[in-house]
Design an enzyme around this catalytic site. Structure first.
Site, mmCIF file in Angstrom:
data_model
loop_
_atom_site.group_PDB
_atom_site.id
_atom_site.type_symbol
_atom_site.label_atom_id
_atom_site.label_comp_id
_atom_site.label_asym_id
_atom_site.label_seq_id
_atom_site.Cartn_x
_atom_site.Cartn_y
_atom_site.Cartn_z
ATOM 1 N N ASP A 62 -1.772 -7.158 -8.578
ATOM 2 C CA ASP A 62 -0.581 -6.336 -8.683
ATOM 3 C C ASP A 62 0.678 -7.193 -8.494
ATOM 4 O OD1 ASP A 62 0.628 -3.659 -8.786
ATOM 5 O OD2 ASP A 62 1.266 -4.119 -6.748
ATOM 6 N N GLU A 105 -0.814 -8.526 -13.514
ATOM 7 C CA GLU A 105 0.004 -7.379 -13.925
ATOM 8 C C GLU A 105 1.470 -7.817 -13.900
ATOM 9 O OE1 GLU A 105 2.399 -3.634 -12.994
ATOM 10 O OE2 GLU A 105 1.841 -5.091 -11.471
HETATM 11 C C1 GLC Z 1 2.910 -2.431 -9.651
HETATM 12 C C2 GLC Z 1 2.251 -1.075 -9.727
HETATM 13 C C3 GLC Z 1 3.260 -0.021 -9.404
HETATM 14 C C4 GLC Z 1 3.792 -0.250 -8.026
HETATM 15 C C5 GLC Z 1 4.314 -1.690 -7.867
HETATM 16 C C6 GLC Z 1 4.501 -2.022 -6.429
HETATM 17 O O1 GLC Z 1 3.876 -2.603 -10.584
HETATM 18 O O2 GLC Z 1 1.682 -0.887 -10.993
HETATM 19 O O3 GLC Z 1 2.729 1.268 -9.525
HETATM 20 O O4 GLC Z 1 4.835 0.644 -7.763
HETATM 21 O O5 GLC Z 1 3.398 -2.646 -8.364
HETATM 22 O O6 GLC Z 1 3.244 -2.244 -5.823
#
Ligand code: GLC
Length: 638
Positions: free
Chosen positions: A272, A314
């Site tokens: 993440d 991500e």
């Molecule tokens: C990523 C997740 C998102 C979250 C962010 C902070 O982008 O997909 O949903 O708010 O991280 O953890």
């Protein structure tokens, strides 16, 4: 053999021994690149190696066997056309982990064999960010069940020939995490796990160049902690404390967690927010070179301990920046195995609103640079908002003004623009910059919600056609398609979040449906909308699974835009018949000269469309193939 006093026995595991020899030098080099000046670097390096060796020694035989099978394939296992995923919130999908196996036939019948279970680890109610604020990385949150339940789900998936994807929330912890609690209590060692400051001097320096992620609900990037009278960095929400990876203790602790997940049997680990993991005053604190070094280091360690687990970065950032997460320069192909194709995802929505493919095509120069042994996650929607983060120059190359163009898309999808059938909402509007992202389900953004509200049959048909066009495009564009749960039966926005004070500040909840199984079960009732969408999605996935030509081997070329409304892709592979994937993003029939199909060195005469199951005879160069409004074609050369 001993590396830095960590004993390795060749006899106990020949393969691991070989991997250790292959990886240790680069692990050391990457570690040095980050921590060369740290006083205790030798002892941390030693604990890093211990962590890797221990994780491998604890890896089950079943998982070692699974690693071995994955590594035997000629191509990286995750590039296969037989993979298709779905992201879901376990509680909103089926209640808890114990009841998940009961719903496996539903996802399997659809053609899904990879489940991304949204964050499951302990996260405080009300300050959870959908599970992305973790207070214990090793305890499953009781509302989902127990760690044993998760292990059972993994075993069940494995027995069914399916794969598991989980998240590691790598950038931050909840302020209820033990590390944060101890920092609050004044423990200096744990205060060093975070970016904590006595006063606003350094925070103010940071703020000069730090953008805001949630400007409406969580402005600023630092939060005052009264317990210890310090300021802590909180780039996301004020309850999510950013971890300080300049401290090697943090890296080793998080590596241990990553390998703990690997040993649960995770096939793809979604890292993440990797863009944020290194901070430096005077920068945006995103995509810094050290963030990449950290990820490369992480990957080398994972390769050594659990080589069957792929890493997905991500990074929802600008296209050129996303590419860097596959590794650049000497590290090309040695960072994340997978990344979200957030650019193509957003450009799909761009094409749908404008009927124009030129910005999407302008982006390909960048996207086609993806290294061969890596792949994309392709998608139309996920649990997050849609950001219009592609580059201004791409918009300009298509002849539009970036500001006006983005304004149009925001107005189109929020439904503010009079001609729009979409019913979405703007997310994280930043009045200072004019930026805004978009929330809403696939169905609502494609006009289904409005069509149902207005009881308009023609609009409904059009919305269904758009939903399928979007899905088809994301399934065939190259990479692992990742469906978002509910989209397969057309869930429209759910406005219940507005009445829940723990969610009302975050309109992303409108597109995170609470599954009503009475609705989903209609997927087997002919004549229902659910049946129409589910079976069409199923058909698309089964076509994909049958065609090795759509495995992601960097085997695609975009066709010339003789008609700017049509996105045309040619997929080729030795031993397979070429496949032309054509997508008409216009609301009118589109005329595409046949010559378009013979410009890439092929001369097709007969084509079979897997979607309509019709055959088409290729006409003379100047004659035209007519594509239906929002129609798509999966044409195999016969
Ligand atoms: C990523 C997740 C998102 C979250 C962010 C902070 O982008 O997909 O949903 O708010 O991280 O953890």
């Amino acid at each position: 053999m001993a590396i830095h006093s960590v004993e390795l026995s060749r006899e106990s595991d020949e393969l691991f021994y070989a991997r250790a020899l292959a990886n240790v030098a680069s692990i050391r080099e990457l570690f040095e690149a980050l921590y060369a000046t740290h006083a205790k670097r030798e002892s941390y390096f030693e604990s890093l190696l211990h962590t890797v060796v221990r994780a491998h020694s604890q890896r089950s035989q079943a998982l070692r066997q699974r690693d071995w099978v994955k590594l035997q394939a000629d191509e990286p296992w995750f590039t296969s056309n037989s993979l298709a995923g779905m992201s879901l919130y376990v509680d909103r999908f089926c209640g808890n982990l114990q009841s998940l196996p009961e719903q496996l036939p539903y996802v399997k019948d659809l053609g899904v064999n990879l489940l991304h279970l949204m964050p499951l680890f302990q996260s405080p109610d009300g300050e959870s960010d959908g599970g992305y604020a973790v207070s214990d990385f090793r305890q499953v949150d009781p509302r989902f069940g127990t760690l044993d339940d998760l292990v059972n789900v993994q075993k069940r998936l494995q027995a069914e020939g399916m794969y598991l994807m989980l998240d590691i929330v790598f950038n931050h912890t909840s302020h209820h995490h033990e590390w944060a609690q101890r920092a609050k209590a004044g423990d200096k060692a744990f205060q060093d796990f975070f970016y904590m400051y006595d006063d606003r001097t350094i925070p103010d320096e940071f703020e000069k160049s730090l953008p805001e992620i949630f400007p409406e609900s969580s402005p600023g990037n630092f939060t005052y902690v009264p317990d210890c009278e310090k300021w802590v960095m909180t780039v996301f929400h004020d309850y999510q404390w950013d971890l300080n990876y300049a401290n090697p203790a943090v890296f080793v602790a998080m590596l241990d967690t990553v390998l703990f997940y690997a040993n649960l049997g995770v096939d793809i680990l979604r890292i993440d927010a990797p863009a944020f993991i290194w901070k430096q005053v005077g920068t945006t604190c995103q995509n810094l070179p050290q963030a990449h070094t950290l990820l490369q280091l992480l990957r080398q360690c994972v390769q050594m301990a659990a080589p069957g687990m792929a890493l997905l970065g991500e990074a929802i950032v600008a296209p050129r920046q996303i590419m860097q997460y596959f590794g650049a320069g000497a590290a090309r192909g040695k960072e994340c195995d997978l990344a979200y194709n957030a650019t193509q995802m957003a450009l799909q929505w761009d094409m749908l609103a404008t009927g124009d493919t030129r910005i999407m095509l302008a982006a390909q120069e960048v996207l086609l640079q993806k290294p061969l042994n890596t792949s994309w996650i392709t998608y139309t929607r996920c649990h997050d908002d849609i950001g219009l983060g592609y580059e201004d120059t791409m918009i300009q190359r298509a002849g539009f003004s970036p500001y006006e163009h983005r304004r149009f898309l925001q107005r189109y999808y929020s439904g503010e623009w009079a001609g729009s059938p979409a019913m979405g909402a703007l997310f994280s509007v930043n009045p200072k910059t004019g930026d805004a992202r978009i929330s809403g389900t696939l169905a609502s953004l494609c006009g289904l919600e409005k069509a149902l509200r207005d009881d308009n049959e023609t609009a409904l048909e059009l919305a269904v056609q758009k939903i399928l066009l979007m899905q088809a495009h994301s399934f065939f564009v190259g990479g692992i398609p990742m469906l978002f749960y509910g989209d397969e039966v057309g869930y429209t926005n759910d406005y219940a979040y507005t009445a829940d004070e723990t969610k009302s500040y975050d309109n992303r909840w409108m597109h995170r449906p609470l599954i009503d199984w009475a609705k989903n079960k209609k997927c087997s009732e002919e004549g229902t909308l659910e049946h129409l969408l589910y079976t069409a999605t199923q058909k698309l996935l089964s076509i994909r699974a049958r065609l090795p030509v759509v495995a992601d081997l960097n085997n695609h070329e975009w066709l010339s835009p003789h008609n700017i409304h049509v996105a045309g892709l040619l997929r080729t592979r030795n031993g397979s018949r070429p496949l032309y994937c054509l997508f008409n993003f216009s609301n009118l029939p589109a005329y595409l000269p046949w010559i378009t199909l013979s410009e890439k060195g092929l001369s097709p005469t007969l084509l079979f469309d897997y979607w309509t199951e019709e055959e088409f005879t290729v006409g003379a160069d100047e004659e035209q193939f007519v594509l239906a409004p929002y129609g798509f074609y999966l044409l195999e050369q016969r």
